[in-house]
Write an enzyme that holds these catalytic residues in place. Structure first.
Site, PDB file in Angstrom:
ATOM      1  N   HIS A  17      39.207  35.930  28.648  1.00 57.93           N
ATOM      2  CA  HIS A  17      40.229  36.073  27.604  1.00 57.93           C
ATOM      3  C   HIS A  17      41.478  35.282  27.976  1.00 57.93           C
ATOM      4  O   HIS A  17      42.052  34.573  27.141  1.00 57.93           O
ATOM      5  CB  HIS A  17      40.650  37.540  27.436  1.00 57.93           C
ATOM      6  CG  HIS A  17      39.625  38.448  26.881  1.00 57.93           C
ATOM      7  ND1 HIS A  17      39.304  39.646  27.481  1.00 57.93           N
ATOM      8  CD2 HIS A  17      38.853  38.371  25.772  1.00 57.93           C
ATOM      9  CE1 HIS A  17      38.394  40.268  26.768  1.00 57.93           C
ATOM     10  NE2 HIS A  17      38.087  39.514  25.722  1.00 57.93           N
ATOM     11  N   LYS A  41      34.118  50.768  17.789  1.00 61.11           N
ATOM     12  CA  LYS A  41      34.164  51.347  19.132  1.00 61.11           C
ATOM     13  C   LYS A  41      34.839  52.708  19.052  1.00 61.11           C
ATOM     14  O   LYS A  41      35.967  52.818  18.592  1.00 61.11           O
ATOM     15  CB  LYS A  41      34.934  50.437  20.094  1.00 61.11           C
ATOM     16  CG  LYS A  41      34.244  49.113  20.348  1.00 61.11           C
ATOM     17  CD  LYS A  41      35.031  48.278  21.332  1.00 61.11           C
ATOM     18  CE  LYS A  41      34.346  46.936  21.548  1.00 61.11           C
ATOM     19  NZ  LYS A  41      35.102  46.081  22.466  1.00 61.11           N
ATOM     20  N   ARG A  91      31.473  32.838  23.204  1.00 62.35           N
ATOM     21  CA  ARG A  91      30.718  32.780  24.454  1.00 62.35           C
ATOM     22  C   ARG A  91      29.358  32.136  24.264  1.00 62.35           C
ATOM     23  O   ARG A  91      28.903  31.375  25.077  1.00 62.35           O
ATOM     24  CB  ARG A  91      30.515  34.192  25.011  1.00 62.35           C
ATOM     25  CG  ARG A  91      31.767  34.817  25.536  1.00 62.35           C
ATOM     26  CD  ARG A  91      31.435  36.180  26.054  1.00 62.35           C
ATOM     27  NE  ARG A  91      30.881  36.990  24.978  1.00 62.35           N
ATOM     28  CZ  ARG A  91      31.273  38.197  24.663  1.00 62.35           C
ATOM     29  NH1 ARG A  91      32.197  38.782  25.358  1.00 62.35           N
ATOM     30  NH2 ARG A  91      30.738  38.855  23.675  1.00 62.35           N
ATOM     31  N   SER A 129      34.347  42.340  28.252  1.00 67.03           N
ATOM     32  CA  SER A 129      35.025  43.548  28.729  1.00 67.03           C
ATOM     33  C   SER A 129      34.030  44.659  29.020  1.00 67.03           C
ATOM     34  O   SER A 129      34.164  45.382  30.011  1.00 67.03           O
ATOM     35  CB  SER A 129      36.054  44.029  27.704  1.00 67.03           C
ATOM     36  OG  SER A 129      37.102  43.101  27.577  1.00 67.03           O
TER      37      SER A 129
END
Length: 167
Positions: A17, A41, A91, A129
């Site tokens: 990040h 989440k 990514r 993360s």
């Protein structure tokens, strides 16, 4: 002034990040790193305010970076902040499909908003993360994954969770 927003949950912010933040800060006049609420989440390791504080600590040496948080739609937040660009780090190919869809939705909701995709540098392509949180529970050395300034906070949170779920 070209203002960009780099949104995410950043729970916690990783060196991947941070790499995107540094690269975006060289492209735009101002980059707002915005800790957003992810409706998908249900729990977070750090509160939204704690994440803001952690990000401020690791970006304090980048003069054109501001850190904020929001619980509103990104398109609305961008409008309020006069931002015209969303920065998203990618990514892998699997990230692109979802992020492209979100870019289209954000543009539909706010026609002055475009999305710029920055590909992860190869050494960060695997990093997330959630992966870091998992590694933390197994007491893996974290210097290849987290900014050094926040590793003690991360380790303390892991210890707190182990001692009864305290956050």
């Amino acid at each position: 002034m070209k203002i960009a927003i780099y949104p995410g949950s950043f729970d916690p912010i990783t060196i991947g990040h941070l790499n995107i933040v540094r690269r975006a800060s060289k492209i735009f006049d101002k980059v707002i790193v915005c800790v957003m609420v992810n409706a998908g989440k249900s729990t977070s390791m750090f509160t939204q305010r704690e994440r803001v504080d952690l990000i401020r600590r690791v970006t304090q040496d980048i003069p054109n970076v501001e850190v904020d948080c929001s619980k509103e739609l990104l398109a609305d937040y961008a409008r309020k902040r006069n931002a015209s660009v969303i920065v998203k780090g990618l990514r892998a190919g699997s990230d692109f499909e979802y992020e492209f869809q979100m870019a289209q939705i954000n543009h539909k909701l706010n026609h002055s908003l475009d999305t710029v995709f920055l590909g992860s540098e190869h050494q960060f392509m695997y990093l997330s993360s959630s992966m870091v949180r998992e590694l933390g529970f197994y007491e893996v050395e974290l210097t290849d994954f987290l900014p050094e300034e926040i590793i003690p906070d991360f380790k303390q949170r892991i210890q707190d969770i182990r001692q009864g779920g305290k956050k």
